[in-house]
Design an enzyme around this catalytic site. Structure first.
Site, PDB file in Angstrom:
ATOM      1  N   LYS A  79     -40.553 -30.666  95.989  1.00 52.50           N
ATOM      2  CA  LYS A  79     -39.268 -31.244  96.395  1.00 52.50           C
ATOM      3  C   LYS A  79     -39.285 -31.474  97.898  1.00 52.50           C
ATOM      4  O   LYS A  79     -39.774 -30.628  98.662  1.00 52.50           O
ATOM      5  CB  LYS A  79     -38.133 -30.287  96.002  1.00 52.50           C
ATOM      6  CG  LYS A  79     -36.732 -30.818  96.270  1.00 52.50           C
ATOM      7  CD  LYS A  79     -35.687 -29.812  95.801  1.00 52.50           C
ATOM      8  CE  LYS A  79     -34.265 -30.320  96.018  1.00 52.50           C
ATOM      9  NZ  LYS A  79     -33.246 -29.360  95.544  1.00 52.50           N
ATOM     10  N   SER A 154     -29.874 -31.122  92.247  1.00 55.18           N
ATOM     11  CA  SER A 154     -30.382 -32.028  93.258  1.00 55.18           C
ATOM     12  C   SER A 154     -31.885 -32.284  93.168  1.00 55.18           C
ATOM     13  O   SER A 154     -32.396 -33.203  93.801  1.00 55.18           O
ATOM     14  CB  SER A 154     -30.048 -31.457  94.646  1.00 55.18           C
ATOM     15  OG  SER A 154     -30.724 -30.218  94.866  1.00 55.18           O
ATOM     16  N   SER A 178     -29.569 -26.524  90.793  1.00 55.05           N
ATOM     17  CA  SER A 178     -30.387 -27.693  91.133  1.00 55.05           C
ATOM     18  C   SER A 178     -31.798 -27.693  90.562  1.00 55.05           C
ATOM     19  O   SER A 178     -32.509 -28.691  90.685  1.00 55.05           O
ATOM     20  CB  SER A 178     -30.459 -27.861  92.654  1.00 55.05           C
ATOM     21  OG  SER A 178     -29.226 -28.302  93.159  1.00 55.05           O
TER      22      SER A 178
END
Length: 486
Positions: A79, A154, A178
């Site tokens: 990420k 997210s 997330s």
């Protein structure tokens, strides 16, 4: 010929160890997959083919010399909230559009030590604030199961790239769901460790008392292998807990006979789709068939307050953490030649997206004089009550079972202009972050062709137990083996 991009970590490791494939072959297959699918899926912010092939070559040399670990030569993604030395780290924000960190996050160094191969950095909601990856300042990632739908957020890019077989595994961060929510939306296994189990050093902070790094994988066994690599104490993170790291893969024998599992009633609220409830009931039947006892009458009465608590505490911490982005030290600068205060104001106005600004405003309000006691302090008190309720429940149960999300993957743009509806996507995941508990989302079936996730919540630092239950469920089902047609 084996389809290399469909392999799990464990399967890839065996083939690499037996010299039936090379890391270079495995890496090239994934890079080709990325090149083919990225125009549609848009999971990656940055792809690093030269870095990946160089690391794969080094892994192959190590393997030839008999030096192979479970993640050696395995292609993975990170990420874009994790610092990578020499590789752009944007947090999917204009504010960090050209930021190249001078150091690695702790977990990045640990994966490098294990010989894992970095394919690239994945798209996300800006500064990890969002539930759909639509808040990225650059583009929206699409759900591999239906490209008209969101992948969750997210960490949507990290979930989508594993679901689309663009990477064998990936890392994300979880502040209020997330990792688990996009894992549910993309039908992969997503794990949020106990708070303090994995070092946050080098993770760009959203809410420091809630953030935790964890993996996306194709199954629970792979999840355990990644956790073996990244967990552990780090004195550079003041919240890292100094304790012996367990072998997460030990005890994954499919046997959960005698386990006591509780099902909190509050997680099946009015906004829960009945067809999701039906799938969770089916999953509970599987767990019961494996010998676990199921109690469906558990009550955690403070659960409905968790969302409000989160949206006071998380924005409050975010408003402090994001104050460092001023256009002076690093990152985007609107016009450094103007008056410093004016330049700072314009930098933040143009560098942050609308959702980030909204949360900064909420947090600043909650921390302001006259409102601190009424909002922030009160939220901390309710946080304590929520944690105590979980602790009381775990005196009777080995784990709690809930849906991961109350809804299915929704259409791109459907909730973008309704913040409250977007926030409601995380009602099942937020309480776990508030209490600092471990939890995993695993595939539990499909409704109308869209994935449903099952959430398994464990006692603090009983991460192995959640992994055992997830693995047992996957030994008895095949939902995690389903892949999207791309």
């Amino acid at each position: 010929m084996t389809d290399l991009v469909k392999l799990t970590i464990a399967q890839s490791h065996k083939l690499l160890k037996d010299h039936k494939i090379s890391s270079a072959e495995l890496t090239k297959a994934h890079l080709e997959r990325i090149e083919k699918l990225e125009p549609e899926i848009k999971a990656f912010m940055t792809v690093c083919p030269e870095t990946a092939l160089s690391q794969a070559e080094a892994a192959d040399k190590a393997i030839k010399q008999g030096d192979i670990r479970p993640l050696t030569g395995i292609p993975m993604a990170l990420k874009d909230v994790l610092c990578t030395k020499g590789i752009r780290t944007t947090c999917s924000s204009k504010m960090l559009e050209n930021f190249v960190p001078p150091y690695n996050a702790h977990v990045v160094d640990k994966l490098a030590k294990e010989g894992a191969v970095l394919l690239g950095k994945t798209n996300m909601d800006e500064f990890a604030m969002g539930s759909s990856t639509e808040n990225s300042a650059y583009f929206t990632t699409r759900n591999p199961w239906n490209t008209d739908k969101v992948p969750g957020g997210s960490s949507g890019g990290s979930a989508a790239c594993v679901a689309a077989s663009e990477a064998v595994f990936s890392l994300g961060s979880d502040t209020g769901g997330s990792i688990r929510q996009p894992a549910s939306f993309c039908s992969v296994t997503g794990y949020k460790p106990s708070y303090g189990m994995v070092s946050r050093y080098g993770l760009v902070a959203f809410a420091s008392s809630l953030d935790q790094i964890g993996p996306f994988t194709k199954d629970a066994m792979d999840c355990a292998l990644v956790m073996n690599a990244i967990a552990g104490f780090d004195d550079r993170d003041s919240t890292s807990v100094p304790q012996t790291v367990p072998d997460f893969s030990s005890g994954l024998d499919g046997n959960i006979k005698g386990f006591k599992l509780g099902v909190p009633k509050e997680y099946f609220s009015q906004n829960m789709r009945p067809d999701i409830t039906e799938k969770i009931n089916d999953a509970l039947g599987v767990l019961s068939g494996l010998g676990a006892s199921i109690d469906r009458e558990v009550s955690l009465p403070h659960t409905p307050y968790a969302l409000a608590v989160y949206y006071i505490l998380a924005p409050s911490e975010a408003s402090a953490n994001l104050s460092r982005y001023d256009g002076v030290k690093y990152g985007y600068s609107y016009n450094p030649t103007e008056n410093m205060w004016e330049a700072m104001e314009k930098t933040r106005a143009k560098g942050f997206g609308p959702e980030v600004k909204r949360r900064i405003m909420i947090g600043t309000y909650a921390l302001s004089a006259g409102y601190y006691d009424a909002w922030y302090v009160k939220a901390q008190k309710v946080r304590t009550l929520i944690s105590q309720e979980f602790n009381n429940a775990f005196e009777k149960y080995d784990a709690l079972i809930t849906p991961t999300t109350p809804n299915l993957p929704f259409s791109i743009g459907e909730k973008l202009n309704d913040p409250f509806e977007m926030y409601m996507c995380d009602t099942c995941t937020i309480p776990i972050n508030i209490a600092g508990l471990p939890a995993v989302s695993i595939p539990a079936g499909f409704v109308d062709g869209l994935p449903v996730g099952l959430q398994i919540i464990g006692k603090p630092f009983a991460d192995q137990t959640t992994m055992r239950i997830a693995h047992a469920f996957q030994c008895a089902t095949a939902w995690h083996k389903e892949t999207p047609r791309l």
